[in-house]
Design a protein around this motif. Structure first.
Motif, PDB file in Angstrom:
ATOM      1  N   UNK A 119       0.831  -6.153   0.094  1.00 62.72           N
ATOM      2  CA  UNK A 119       1.849  -7.208   0.219  1.00 62.72           C
ATOM      3  C   UNK A 119       2.117  -7.559   1.683  1.00 62.72           C
ATOM      4  N   UNK A 120       2.219  -6.530   2.526  1.00 66.06           N
ATOM      5  CA  UNK A 120       2.409  -6.802   3.954  1.00 66.06           C
ATOM      6  C   UNK A 120       1.205  -7.571   4.517  1.00 66.06           C
ATOM      7  N   UNK A 147       9.122  -5.574  -5.415  1.00 67.57           N
ATOM      8  CA  UNK A 147       8.778  -4.863  -6.657  1.00 67.57           C
ATOM      9  C   UNK A 147       7.971  -3.603  -6.368  1.00 67.57           C
ATOM     10  N   UNK A 148       7.041  -3.724  -5.447  1.00 67.04           N
ATOM     11  CA  UNK A 148       6.210  -2.568  -5.099  1.00 67.04           C
ATOM     12  C   UNK A 148       7.031  -1.469  -4.434  1.00 67.04           C
ATOM     13  N   UNK A 188       3.480  -7.973  10.681  1.00 64.26           N
ATOM     14  CA  UNK A 188       3.213  -7.586   9.298  1.00 64.26           C
ATOM     15  C   UNK A 188       1.833  -6.941   9.136  1.00 64.26           C
ATOM     16  N   UNK A 189       0.867  -7.376   9.944  1.00 66.57           N
ATOM     17  CA  UNK A 189      -0.434  -6.704   9.894  1.00 66.57           C
ATOM     18  C   UNK A 189      -0.306  -5.248  10.353  1.00 66.57           C
ATOM     19  N   UNK A 190       0.516  -5.000  11.360  1.00 66.97           N
ATOM     20  CA  UNK A 190       0.717  -3.624  11.814  1.00 66.97           C
ATOM     21  C   UNK A 190       1.407  -2.779  10.743  1.00 66.97           C
ATOM     22  N   UNK A 240       4.970 -13.481  -2.310  1.00 69.81           N
ATOM     23  CA  UNK A 240       4.537 -12.246  -1.641  1.00 69.81           C
ATOM     24  C   UNK A 240       5.719 -11.346  -1.323  1.00 69.81           C
ATOM     25  N   UNK A 241       6.842 -11.952  -0.931  1.00 73.88           N
ATOM     26  CA  UNK A 241       8.058 -11.161  -0.667  1.00 73.88           C
ATOM     27  C   UNK A 241       8.583 -10.518  -1.950  1.00 73.88           C
TER      28      UNK A 241
END
Length: 167
Positions: free
Chosen positions: A35-36, A22-23, A55-57, A16-17
Motif C-alpha cells: 500500500x505504501x 485495512x491492512x 512513502x517509498x522509504x 490506496x489509503x
C-alpha cells in the motif's frame, strides 16, 4: 490500481489509503508495504516527488523487514528514479546499484530490466552517451528475453490446449 492506470489519481489515492488502513487493522505487514508502495507511485504520478520518496522509504523498510527481495528491488529502483527526476544523481546511483545487486542476486529479471531503464535514462540526463547506450542495450536485451520467454510460455499453453481439445 485500476484508477492509477486510467490516471484518476485522486480516486486512486483514496482507495490506496483505504487499503492501507485495512491492512493496518488486520496486521497485514507485507500488504502495508504494498500500500505504501502504491501510494508512493501515486504521489509520483501527481508530481510530488518528495512525498513519493517518503512513502517509498516506508514501503522499503517494510519490504526489508519481511525479507521481500522482489519488492525491495522494485522499490529501490523507484527511489532511484525519483532522485534522478529531482537531479539528485548520486543518490539515484546508490539506489540503482542496490536494486541491481538484489535483482541479479535473486534472478529477478523484470527488476533488473527496470533498473537498466532507470540507468540509461539517468545517463541520458547527465549527458553521458557511452553509459546511456551501454545500459540501453542491457535494458533492451532483457526486455527481448523476457518477452520471448513470455511468448514461448503462452505458445506452450496454446499447444497444450489444442492437443487436449483435439484428442
Amino acid at each position: 490500481i485500476i484508477y492509477s492506470s486510467i490516471k484518476k489519481l485522486d480516486s486512486s489515492k483514496i482507495y490506496h489509503e483505504m487499503a492501507l488502513e485495512l491492512r493496518k487493522e488486520i496486521n497485514d505487514v507485507s500488504g502495508q508495504g504494498t500500500s505504501y508502495y502504491n501510494l508512493a507511485n501515486n504521489f509520483s504520478d501527481l508530481g510530488d516527488k518528495n512525498k513519493s520518496l517518503e512513502y517509498h522509504f516506508k514501503a522499503l523498510a517494510i519490504f526489508k523487514t519481511v525479507q521481500d527481495n522482489f519488492n525491495s528491488a522494485f522499490c529501490m529502483n523507484e527511489i532511484a528514479m525519483n532522485y534522478m527526476l529531482v537531479d539528485r544523481i548520486e543518490e539515484s546511483k546508490l539506489y540503482t546499484d542496490s536494486a541491481l545487486r538484489i535483482a541479479k542476486d535473486n534472478g529477478i529479471l523484470e527488476a533488473e530490466m527496470e533498473v537498466y531503464k532507470t540507468m540509461y535514462l539517468m545517463f541520458e540526463k547527465t549527458k553521458d552517451p557511452v553509459k546511456e547506450l551501454f545500459y540501453y542495450k542491457r535494458f533492451n536485451d532483457l526486455r527481448f528475453k523476457i518477452n520471448s520467454e513470455s511468448q514461448a510460455a503462452e505458445i506452450g499453453k496454446m499447444e497444450t490446449k489444442y492437443e487436449y481439445e483435439n484428442k
